[in-house]
Write an enzyme that holds these catalytic residues in place. Structure first.
Site, PDB file in Angstrom:
ATOM      1  N   LYS A 247      -7.769 -30.424 -41.275  1.00 36.92           N
ATOM      2  CA  LYS A 247      -6.377 -30.773 -40.772  1.00 36.92           C
ATOM      3  C   LYS A 247      -6.696 -31.961 -39.981  1.00 36.92           C
ATOM      4  O   LYS A 247      -7.358 -31.659 -38.900  1.00 36.92           O
ATOM      5  CB  LYS A 247      -5.485 -29.787 -40.564  1.00 36.92           C
ATOM      6  N   GLU A 332       8.757 -14.793 -44.804  1.00 38.94           N
ATOM      7  CA  GLU A 332       9.976 -14.454 -43.976  1.00 38.94           C
ATOM      8  C   GLU A 332      10.303 -13.087 -44.359  1.00 38.94           C
ATOM      9  O   GLU A 332      10.896 -12.252 -43.506  1.00 38.94           O
ATOM     10  CB  GLU A 332      11.041 -15.421 -44.187  1.00 38.94           C
ATOM     11  N   ARG A 360      15.629 -17.442 -46.953  1.00 37.88           N
ATOM     12  CA  ARG A 360      14.784 -16.777 -47.825  1.00 37.88           C
ATOM     13  C   ARG A 360      14.875 -15.337 -47.767  1.00 37.88           C
ATOM     14  O   ARG A 360      14.041 -14.414 -48.648  1.00 37.88           O
ATOM     15  CB  ARG A 360      13.234 -17.265 -47.708  1.00 37.88           C
TER      16      ARG A 360
END
Length: 602
Positions: A247, A332, A360
């Protein structure tokens, strides 16, 4: 202007025409382009720097858009947009009417899903593969690009279970950089680390559930990724191509940033990687500082995050109380039910999420927390209009959703003084769940109350006019509501501004205040349908209060990307618009009832 390879890439077909020896130059040009444009506009820089070679390889092997390439989370799709003819749009990245920061179907036929919530790509791919099989479209291929962070989500595992057992030829490209915002956590992270290091684990979980496995592949070696993808296609079955990437690759400022590798940035100086000017304190930082202080005096308080320790402000708490913070990955639903278990065990969990991602886990909030009347506090960052991230990231549904949860109390602080007070009230609540919401914004000035009535704060009261309009503000909309009251008073309209502090359930004293005014106007940065205004109107009806209640808020629709201030203005949530609406409603009311409405004394 000097001609570059990148300037000639107007679509994937041009990319396929390049010789292998030209690709290194192209990767450099793409990274330079990304750093230049994203530093000007803000956006997701680190994830896209890490997928340059991988995305080039995908578009050289597969035939988009006939072959469906689905990017999980979507913030890693900038290179895909560049290669599919949208370079010019990067000057308007995430601006109103400009290029979206995520895939957008209306923007290009190469964007198949408007995907910016994590862990969804594999389920999309499963459905697309089934549709192609039923329609006899054997010529089309389905590719799902998913990060190791997104693979921690439960939905991804449900999809893996179906894909592995279905036998359909889906290529899952696992972009493994060891992190989402923060390093990936859990048993999956350990397994992927073993695969990356070619350690003999004795098992490969992907093969165990029905996939062929190819890798690990150097995700920055275009030829290697191309070879692996072509091999995957030849297998005619579900395949995981495990690509290892870095990244932020190629931009020193991102490579040095161990916190999140510049996952998402504002406008910065590309030479230094730093903001061009100092940023004022944010709501997130104010919350983080206050929770850390609360943790010192409340040993029962623990915190949970879904792979977003720093973005939700928990790093200070984690530094002081590392054993009391739990990063569950991008999960979540698990975070909420795990919090329920923590509460059952005698602790007070604080679950810190972006408001949009609470959507969610509503079933878990409802059935696992509220049904048991458990003391769990939800802190919802990025509530209301968030701005440039667009429709999937606006936190505009939380008030409507939480308003349907029995026993749920929802607060919205108007300033940092109230943030501290309401957060302490929330973590002291023992008989059910609480929620605290605040926006993606800088904190503003303190707004003192004239007085408090049964927990409600009166922020403004006309002194010489009758009780014409009651303005009910929510959270940071208190400031424009007070300014609107001043404008109305100058038009001889008597106004009271009240901040309920705890928005839901409706405080009975608020119903009493409504009964003493001719008109009520609620102001909220959530959807009008089912929000605070709707709840107050229903409460007034139930109490047989005849005062009309009108609601200002966001529409029942998806709000596009743009600046937060412009979007609030577009939907009538500025002081001038609030005053204008109140004046119009009051004039209409007086025109229809010129004699039946007597002015009520103070």
């Amino acid at each position: 202007m000097t001609s570059t390879l990148l300037s000639h890439i107007t679509g994937p077909e041009r990319l396929k025409q390049l010789r292998p020896d030209q690709l290194s130059t192209l990767t450099t040009e793409i990274r330079d382009f990304l750093v230049d444009r994203v530093c000007r506009t803000g956006g997701h820089l680190g994830p896209n720097l890490g997928v340059v070679e991988l995305t080039i390889a995908l578009h050289r092997v597969f035939d988009s858009p006939a072959d469906r390439i689905v990017f999980d989370t979507g913030h890693q799709s900038y290179v895909h947009k560049i290669l599919t003819g949208r370079q010019a749009g990067f000057d308007t990245l995430r601006a109103a009417g400009g290029l979206a920061g995520y895939p957008q179907r209306g923007e290009s036929p190469h964007d198949h899903v408007e995907n910016s919530h994590a862990s969804t790509a594999l389920s999309y791919a499963d459905g697309l593969a089934k549709a192609q099989q039923l329609l006899g479209e054997q010529h089309r291929r389905v590719v799902a690009v998913i990060g190791d962070g997104a693979l921690t989500g439960g939905l991804a595992w449900e999809a893996l279970n179906n894909l592995g057992g279905g036998g359909r030829p889906v290529v899952v490209v696992l972009n493994d950089n060891g992190r989402s915002y923060d390093p990936t956590v859990g048993g999956l992270a350990e397994h992927l680390a073993a695969l990356r290091e070619h350690r003999d684990t004795g098992r490969n979980l992907f093969e165990d559930i029905g996939f062929a496995y190819l890798g690990p592949v150097d995700g920055h070696d275009i030829a290697a990724v191309e070879d692996a993808c072509r091999a995957a296609v030849r297998l005619h079955r579900p395949v995981v191509v495990h690509c290892v990437t870095e990244k932020g690759r190629g931009y020193p400022s991102a490579e040095r940033d161990e916190a999140d590798r510049m996952h998402g940035i504002g406008v910065i100086d590309p030479a230094t990687g730093r903001p061009s000017s100092a940023s004022p304190p944010s709501w997130t930082s104010a919350f983080g500082a206050e929770l850390a202080e609360i943790g010192a005096s409340h040993p029962e308080v623990v915190a949970l995050t879904a792979a977003m320790l720093r973005p939700v402000g928990l790093h200070r708490f984690a530094q002081r109380f590392p054993e009391r913070v739990f990063d569950v990955g991008i999960a979540e639903q698990h975070a909420v039910t795990s919090a329920a278990g923590l509460a059952m065990g005698g602790l007070h969990p604080v679950v810190c999420l972006y408001a949009t991602f609470l959507n969610r886990a509503i079933d878990q909030v409802l059935m696992d927390v509220a049904l048991h009347r458990l003391p769990v506090t939800f802190v919802l960052d990025r509530a209301g209009i968030t701005g440039p991230d667009g429709p999937s990231h606006h936190g505009m549904w939380d008030l409507a959703l939480l308003g349907a949860v029995p026993g749920m109390r929802v607060a919205a602080p108007r300033d940092t003084t109230q943030l501290a007070a309401l957060l302490r009230e929330a973590v002291s609540t023992q008989d059910g769940p609480t929620a605290l919401r605040f926006p993606k914004a800088s904190v503003g000035a303190q707004i003192p109350a004239l007085n408090r009535m049964d927990g409600l704060d009166i922020l403004y009261r006309s002194r010489s006019q009758p009780l014409d309009v009651l303005l009910v503000s929510t959270g940071v909309l208190a400031a424009p509501a007070v300014r609107a009251a001043e404008l109305l008073s100058s038009n001889d309209i008597g106004v009271t501004v009240v901040d309920p502090r705890w928005l839901l359930p409706i405080n009975p004293t608020l119903i009493h205040l409504a009964s003493r005014h001719r008109l009520v106007l609620t102001v909220e940065d959530g959807v009008r349908a089912g929000g605070v205004g709707t709840a107050l109107a229903q409460a007034c009806t139930d109490a047989r209060v005849a005062t009309p209640v009108h609601n200002l808020g966001l529409p029942r629709g998806f709000v596009d990307h743009g600046s937060r201030s412009a979007l609030l203005a577009e939907h009538g949530l500025t002081a001038e618009s609030i005053a204008g609406t109140a004046l119009t409603l009051h004039s209409t009311l007086m025109a229809h009832h010129p004699t039946s409405l007597e002015r009520m004394p103070r």
